[in-house]
Write an enzyme that holds these catalytic residues in place. Structure first.
Site: not given
Length: 234
Positions: A35, A64, A122
């Site tokens: 990632k 994002k 999260t």
């Protein structure tokens, strides 16, 4: 990529390319994906992605995206041309933005990246979500956005692990599910508030997990990664 569920994605949130490469050189690209987030993409850009792709790694470009539909259309086309495996976009950008992202991927056919919709971070808890004016539980918020992602034909969602079962119960198994914030013990939570273990992710039948600081902060991460992989593989 080796058949395994969940697939392990290593988050490379380093400011030093040398430190990142020290870890990367110990990884098998047939087992792990990588990632690239805002930190390393800002510092090292497309060239770093191409370098890792030449080593055989699938790349999840986690920027994002969130913008007006026209900008998203152009941005997603540009990102897809990098031949990355997966990209992230905020579902809360709305129907028009999500449709624009999907439309931008049409010319890429079978080479198009997976389009994964971010639901709740999260790091959010109930107070955080109320402070931005959302008067519902995180569970319900994730479910609302997951339904929107499904209706807009996204490939999957990115959500806290403790919301996975609720999503599956209400929406079935069509959406792929990626869970960040994977931790092995509570002392490793850092700024993450909604975390699960790799074993829970397997139990919940998650498709992908992102492992970052819980691994990259260790002196010898390869040993821990091998243990995780051996416990997860089918």
């Amino acid at each position: 990529m080796t058949i395994q569920k969940p697939i392990i994605i290593i988050a490379l949130d380093f400011v030093s390319k040398n430190k990142a490469m020290k870890l990367i050189n110990t990884l098998n690209p047939n087992i792990y994906a990588l990632k690239i987030g805002k930190i390393m993409f800002t510092l090292f850009g497309n060239k770093f992605i191409k370098e890792l792709q030449k080593m055989g790694f699938n790349i999840f470009l986690d920027l994002k995206f969130y913008d007006i539909p026209h900008t998203i259309f152009k941005t997603i086309q540009a990102v897809a041309s990098l031949d990355v495996w997966m990209i992230s976009i905020h579902v809360c950008g709305g129907i028009q933005m999500l449709h624009s992202a999907k439309l931008a991927l049409k010319p890429f056919h079978e080479k198009k990246p997976l389009l994964m919709g971010v639901t709740a971070l999260t790091s959010f808890d109930e107070l955080d979500i109320r402070n931005i004016g959302i008067n519902m539980s995180i569970q319900n918020y994730v479910l609302v956005l997951s339904k929107l992602a499904q209706n807009c034909n996204l490939d999957g969602i990115i959500c806290p692990g403790n919301t996975v079962l609720d999503v599956k119960k209400n929406l079935g198994k069509k959406l792929k599910i990626l869970v960040p914030g994977i931790r092995f013990q509570k002392s490793m939570c850092y700024d993450q508030k909604n975390v699960i273990t790799p074993q829970q992710a397997k139990k919940y039948n998650v498709d992908y997990i992102v492992v970052g600081r819980a691994i990259t902060s260790l002196k010898n991460p390869s040993i821990v990664l091998k243990n995780i992989y051996s416990n997860l593989k089918i």
